[in-house]
Design a protein around this motif. Structure first.
Motif, PDB file in Angstrom:
ATOM      1  N   SER A  56       0.490  -1.031  -0.187  1.00 23.54           N
ATOM      2  CA  SER A  56      -0.206   0.129  -0.318  1.00 23.54           C
ATOM      3  C   SER A  56       1.095   1.501   0.046  1.00 23.54           C
ATOM      4  N   VAL A  57       0.363   2.390  -0.505  1.00 27.05           N
ATOM      5  CA  VAL A  57       1.048   3.097  -0.381  1.00 27.05           C
ATOM      6  C   VAL A  57       0.080   4.489  -0.402  1.00 27.05           C
ATOM      7  N   TYR A  58       1.034   5.733   0.720  1.00 27.13           N
ATOM      8  CA  TYR A  58       0.447   6.678   0.759  1.00 27.13           C
ATOM      9  C   TYR A  58       1.406   7.941   0.191  1.00 27.13           C
ATOM     10  N   TYR A  59       0.497   8.873   0.026  1.00 33.33           N
ATOM     11  CA  TYR A  59       1.638  10.232   0.031  1.00 33.33           C
ATOM     12  C   TYR A  59       0.881  11.220   0.570  1.00 33.33           C
ATOM     13  N   ALA A  60       1.954  12.658   1.129  1.00 28.70           N
ATOM     14  CA  ALA A  60       1.065  13.449   1.180  1.00 28.70           C
ATOM     15  C   ALA A  60       0.700  14.436   0.358  1.00 28.70           C
ATOM     16  N   PHE A  67       4.363  12.250  -7.091  1.00 25.08           N
ATOM     17  CA  PHE A  67       5.626  11.752  -6.762  1.00 25.08           C
ATOM     18  C   PHE A  67       5.381  10.210  -6.382  1.00 25.08           C
ATOM     19  N   THR A  68       6.139   8.901  -6.526  1.00 22.30           N
ATOM     20  CA  THR A  68       5.859   7.504  -7.015  1.00 22.30           C
ATOM     21  C   THR A  68       6.800   6.736  -5.885  1.00 22.30           C
ATOM     22  N   ILE A  69       6.121   6.450  -4.738  1.00 22.97           N
ATOM     23  CA  ILE A  69       7.417   5.703  -4.453  1.00 22.97           C
ATOM     24  C   ILE A  69       7.469   4.054  -4.087  1.00 22.97           C
ATOM     25  N   SER A  70       8.208   3.214  -4.862  1.00 22.33           N
ATOM     26  CA  SER A  70       8.302   1.890  -5.158  1.00 22.33           C
ATOM     27  C   SER A  70       9.399   0.769  -4.537  1.00 22.33           C
ATOM     28  N   ARG A  71       9.409   0.046  -4.069  1.00 20.68           N
ATOM     29  CA  ARG A  71      10.573  -0.889  -3.689  1.00 20.68           C
ATOM     30  C   ARG A  71      11.146  -2.232  -4.840  1.00 20.68           C
ATOM     31  N   ASP A  72      11.932  -2.453  -4.408  1.00 17.58           N
ATOM     32  CA  ASP A  72      12.494  -3.332  -5.198  1.00 17.58           C
ATOM     33  C   ASP A  72      12.945  -4.927  -3.672  1.00 17.58           C
ATOM     34  N   ASN A  73      12.171  -5.157  -3.567  1.00 15.43           N
ATOM     35  CA  ASN A  73      12.916  -6.664  -2.439  1.00 15.43           C
ATOM     36  C   ASN A  73      14.099  -6.871  -2.746  1.00 15.43           C
ATOM     37  N   ALA A  74      14.015  -7.688  -4.219  1.00 15.72           N
ATOM     38  CA  ALA A  74      15.656  -7.889  -4.419  1.00 15.72           C
ATOM     39  C   ALA A  74      16.888  -7.412  -4.588  1.00 15.72           C
ATOM     40  N   LYS A  75      16.268  -5.927  -4.891  1.00 13.33           N
ATOM     41  CA  LYS A  75      17.615  -5.295  -4.807  1.00 13.33           C
ATOM     42  C   LYS A  75      17.721  -4.846  -3.218  1.00 13.33           C
ATOM     43  N   ASN A  76      16.275  -4.948  -2.072  1.00 11.76           N
ATOM     44  CA  ASN A  76      16.412  -4.311  -0.981  1.00 11.76           C
ATOM     45  C   ASN A  76      17.011  -2.576  -1.630  1.00 11.76           C
ATOM     46  N   THR A  77      16.222  -1.691  -2.358  1.00 17.37           N
ATOM     47  CA  THR A  77      15.818  -0.851  -2.710  1.00 17.37           C
ATOM     48  C   THR A  77      14.648  -0.114  -2.755  1.00 17.37           C
ATOM     49  N   VAL A  78      14.928   0.952  -2.225  1.00 14.21           N
ATOM     50  CA  VAL A  78      13.215   1.956  -2.158  1.00 14.21           C
ATOM     51  C   VAL A  78      13.436   2.911  -3.354  1.00 14.21           C
TER      52      VAL A  78
END
Length: 122
Positions: A56-60, A67-78
């Motif tokens: 789930s994503v939340y924004y101000a 803006f867009t937030i994302s995560r890549d669990n395989a790369k340990n990166t947000v």
């Protein structure tokens, strides 16, 4: 706790785009919820965006739609993709990780990066 390192900041013009990255150490990346905060000169740190364990994503309100937030669990990166940047987006941007608590409160986040500076000129 995890160790966080942000990158991707810089000096851009209004209307430009930037993508911030937050690389995390450790093998428990997928256990955390993540967020980006920012702090402009003379102002308090403010919530920008968050992504939870369930994606789930939340924004101000000030960044919603830009803006867009994302995560890549395989790369340990947000990531934080920032489009249509404005001068009032100028700030130091921080990545943060939490295990529980309110997604928008800095007090919920135990791990923080050192920050990356974003400057938007008009």
């Amino acid at each position: 706790q995890v160790q966080l390192v942000e990158s991707g900041g810089g000096l851009v013009q209004a209307g430009d785009s930037l993508r911030l990255s937050c690389a995390a150490s450790g093998r428990t990346f997928s256990s955390y919820a993540w967020a980006w905060f920012r702090q402009a000169p003379g102002k308090e740190r403010e919530f920008v965006a968050s992504i939870t364990l369930s994606w789930s994503v939340y924004y101000a309100e000030s960044v919603k739609g830009r803006f867009t937030i994302s995560r890549d669990n395989a790369k340990n990166t947000v990531y934080l993709q920032m489009n249509s940047l404005r001068p009032d987006d100028t700030a130091v941007y921080y990545c943060a990780a939490r295990l529980s608590g309110s997604y928008s409160s800095p007090l919920s986040y135990a791990s923080w990066g050192q920050g990356t500076r974003v400057t938007v000129s008009s």
